[in-house]
Write a protein that holds these residues in place. Sequence first.
Motif, PDB file in Angstrom:
ATOM      1  N   VAL A 170       0.846  -1.187   0.000  1.00  0.00           N
ATOM      2  CA  VAL A 170       0.000   0.000   0.000  1.00  0.00           C
ATOM      3  C   VAL A 170       0.883   1.240   0.000  1.00  0.00           C
ATOM      4  O   VAL A 170       1.787   1.370   0.819  1.00  0.00           O
ATOM      5  CB  VAL A 170      -0.934   0.010   1.238  1.00  0.00           C
ATOM      6  N   THR A 171       0.597   2.113  -0.938  1.00  0.00           N
ATOM      7  CA  THR A 171       1.295   3.386  -1.000  1.00  0.00           C
ATOM      8  C   THR A 171       0.272   4.474  -0.740  1.00  0.00           C
ATOM      9  O   THR A 171      -0.703   4.611  -1.475  1.00  0.00           O
ATOM     10  CB  THR A 171       1.929   3.598  -2.390  1.00  0.00           C
ATOM     11  N   PHE A 172       0.450   5.196   0.315  1.00  0.00           N
ATOM     12  CA  PHE A 172      -0.483   6.255   0.661  1.00  0.00           C
ATOM     13  C   PHE A 172      -0.102   7.527  -0.081  1.00  0.00           C
ATOM     14  O   PHE A 172       1.063   7.928  -0.098  1.00  0.00           O
ATOM     15  CB  PHE A 172      -0.465   6.520   2.169  1.00  0.00           C
ATOM     16  N   ILE A 173      -1.090   8.143  -0.695  1.00  0.00           N
ATOM     17  CA  ILE A 173      -0.865   9.395  -1.410  1.00  0.00           C
ATOM     18  C   ILE A 173      -1.462  10.500  -0.553  1.00  0.00           C
ATOM     19  O   ILE A 173      -2.661  10.515  -0.284  1.00  0.00           O
ATOM     20  CB  ILE A 173      -1.525   9.365  -2.795  1.00  0.00           C
ATOM     21  N   ASN A 174      -0.645  11.404  -0.143  1.00  0.00           N
ATOM     22  CA  ASN A 174      -1.096  12.485   0.708  1.00  0.00           C
ATOM     23  C   ASN A 174      -1.066  13.768  -0.107  1.00  0.00           C
ATOM     24  O   ASN A 174      -0.006  14.245  -0.509  1.00  0.00           O
ATOM     25  CB  ASN A 174      -0.191  12.598   1.936  1.00  0.00           C
ATOM     26  N   THR A 175      -2.237  14.344  -0.357  1.00  0.00           N
ATOM     27  CA  THR A 175      -2.294  15.551  -1.173  1.00  0.00           C
ATOM     28  C   THR A 175      -2.373  16.819  -0.330  1.00  0.00           C
ATOM     29  O   THR A 175      -2.377  17.906  -0.870  1.00  0.00           O
ATOM     30  CB  THR A 175      -3.527  15.508  -2.099  1.00  0.00           C
ATOM     31  N   PHE A 176      -2.496  16.664   0.964  1.00  0.00           N
ATOM     32  CA  PHE A 176      -2.597  17.817   1.829  1.00  0.00           C
ATOM     33  C   PHE A 176      -1.275  18.034   2.560  1.00  0.00           C
ATOM     34  O   PHE A 176      -0.533  17.097   2.824  1.00  0.00           O
ATOM     35  CB  PHE A 176      -3.707  17.638   2.867  1.00  0.00           C
ATOM     36  N   THR A 220      -3.506  23.651   9.752  1.00  0.00           N
ATOM     37  CA  THR A 220      -4.257  24.033  10.953  1.00  0.00           C
ATOM     38  C   THR A 220      -5.749  23.855  10.689  1.00  0.00           C
ATOM     39  O   THR A 220      -6.174  23.674   9.537  1.00  0.00           O
ATOM     40  CB  THR A 220      -3.988  25.502  11.322  1.00  0.00           C
ATOM     41  N   ASP A 221      -6.543  23.918  11.740  1.00  0.00           N
ATOM     42  CA  ASP A 221      -7.989  23.800  11.592  1.00  0.00           C
ATOM     43  C   ASP A 221      -8.546  24.926  10.725  1.00  0.00           C
ATOM     44  O   ASP A 221      -9.491  24.719   9.959  1.00  0.00           O
ATOM     45  CB  ASP A 221      -8.670  23.799  12.957  1.00  0.00           C
ATOM     46  N   GLU A 222      -7.953  26.102  10.851  1.00  0.00           N
ATOM     47  CA  GLU A 222      -8.400  27.256  10.052  1.00  0.00           C
ATOM     48  C   GLU A 222      -8.155  27.002   8.562  1.00  0.00           C
ATOM     49  O   GLU A 222      -9.022  27.289   7.731  1.00  0.00           O
ATOM     50  CB  GLU A 222      -7.656  28.519  10.512  1.00  0.00           C
ATOM     51  N   GLU A 223      -7.002  26.452   8.206  1.00  0.00           N
ATOM     52  CA  GLU A 223      -6.701  26.133   6.801  1.00  0.00           C
ATOM     53  C   GLU A 223      -7.643  25.054   6.269  1.00  0.00           C
ATOM     54  O   GLU A 223      -8.107  25.129   5.118  1.00  0.00           O
ATOM     55  CB  GLU A 223      -5.249  25.679   6.657  1.00  0.00           C
ATOM     56  N   ILE A 224      -7.944  24.074   7.089  1.00  0.00           N
ATOM     57  CA  ILE A 224      -8.870  23.020   6.675  1.00  0.00           C
ATOM     58  C   ILE A 224     -10.254  23.613   6.427  1.00  0.00           C
ATOM     59  O   ILE A 224     -10.909  23.313   5.420  1.00  0.00           O
ATOM     60  CB  ILE A 224      -8.934  21.913   7.743  1.00  0.00           C
ATOM     61  N   LEU A 225     -10.712  24.471   7.307  1.00  0.00           N
ATOM     62  CA  LEU A 225     -12.009  25.115   7.164  1.00  0.00           C
ATOM     63  C   LEU A 225     -12.064  25.963   5.898  1.00  0.00           C
ATOM     64  O   LEU A 225     -13.047  25.911   5.136  1.00  0.00           O
ATOM     65  CB  LEU A 225     -12.309  25.966   8.402  1.00  0.00           C
ATOM     66  N   LEU A 226     -11.009  26.722   5.627  1.00  0.00           N
ATOM     67  CA  LEU A 226     -10.976  27.556   4.424  1.00  0.00           C
ATOM     68  C   LEU A 226     -10.995  26.706   3.157  1.00  0.00           C
ATOM     69  O   LEU A 226     -11.674  27.040   2.183  1.00  0.00           O
ATOM     70  CB  LEU A 226      -9.748  28.471   4.442  1.00  0.00           C
ATOM     71  N   SER A 227     -10.253  25.616   3.160  1.00  0.00           N
ATOM     72  CA  SER A 227     -10.242  24.758   1.969  1.00  0.00           C
ATOM     73  C   SER A 227     -11.603  24.090   1.777  1.00  0.00           C
ATOM     74  O   SER A 227     -12.069  23.926   0.647  1.00  0.00           O
ATOM     75  CB  SER A 227      -9.135  23.705   2.045  1.00  0.00           C
ATOM     76  N   ASN A 228     -12.278  23.716   2.861  1.00  0.00           N
ATOM     77  CA  ASN A 228     -13.622  23.138   2.756  1.00  0.00           C
ATOM     78  C   ASN A 228     -14.612  24.152   2.181  1.00  0.00           C
ATOM     79  O   ASN A 228     -15.449  23.813   1.348  1.00  0.00           O
ATOM     80  CB  ASN A 228     -14.100  22.636   4.112  1.00  0.00           C
ATOM     81  N   ILE A 229     -14.509  25.406   2.635  1.00  0.00           N
ATOM     82  CA  ILE A 229     -15.399  26.453   2.125  1.00  0.00           C
ATOM     83  C   ILE A 229     -15.147  26.686   0.641  1.00  0.00           C
ATOM     84  O   ILE A 229     -16.090  26.809  -0.153  1.00  0.00           O
ATOM     85  CB  ILE A 229     -15.219  27.755   2.950  1.00  0.00           C
ATOM     86  N   GLU A 230     -13.894  26.718   0.236  1.00  0.00           N
ATOM     87  CA  GLU A 230     -13.553  26.913  -1.177  1.00  0.00           C
ATOM     88  C   GLU A 230     -14.069  25.744  -2.025  1.00  0.00           C
ATOM     89  O   GLU A 230     -14.618  25.943  -3.116  1.00  0.00           O
ATOM     90  CB  GLU A 230     -12.033  27.064  -1.350  1.00  0.00           C
TER      91      GLU A 230
END
Length: 151
Positions: free
Chosen positions: A59-65, A70-80
């Motif tokens: 298994v090769t995990f691909i991490n795109t993030f 931070t929680d703020e960056e996650i929230l902004l990306s979700n809104i976008e």
Amino acid sequence: MRLKSRFHVKSGVTDLWDYVREPRPFRWTLLLLSAMIPAGALLALSQESHLRPPDPPKVTFINTFAEGRTDEEILLSNIENQRRKEAREAERAELLERKVEAYKTLGRATGLDVDEMAREAELENAREAAEAEARQREYYQAGETVAAGTE
């Protein structure tokens, strides 16, 4: 015609014995060869073999993030992402509306009553939506019943 009446073991064995007793060249060789072919096939098919289990997958995990978001960056990306999703849905809805209008224009040009057809389609869509909602409610209630029975 019954199968049992057509075949008799005694007459078959008697015919084989008569054939073997006739003085023919290579009769014992051919008889031995005839017996060895199915015996060899049975021997080959009856050999026990051990298969090893397949290798586990790698298994090769691909991490795109980014790793330290931070929680703020996650929230902004979700809104976008939500904004992009809504824009795509609006564009699809607009294309669908243009398609419907094109079909209505074609229908009017050919003499069809497109307004009556649109009303019938709305009623049909409403009926299908109500049926789907009823099925959803039924599945939800059945799931609650099963979950309550297991507790």
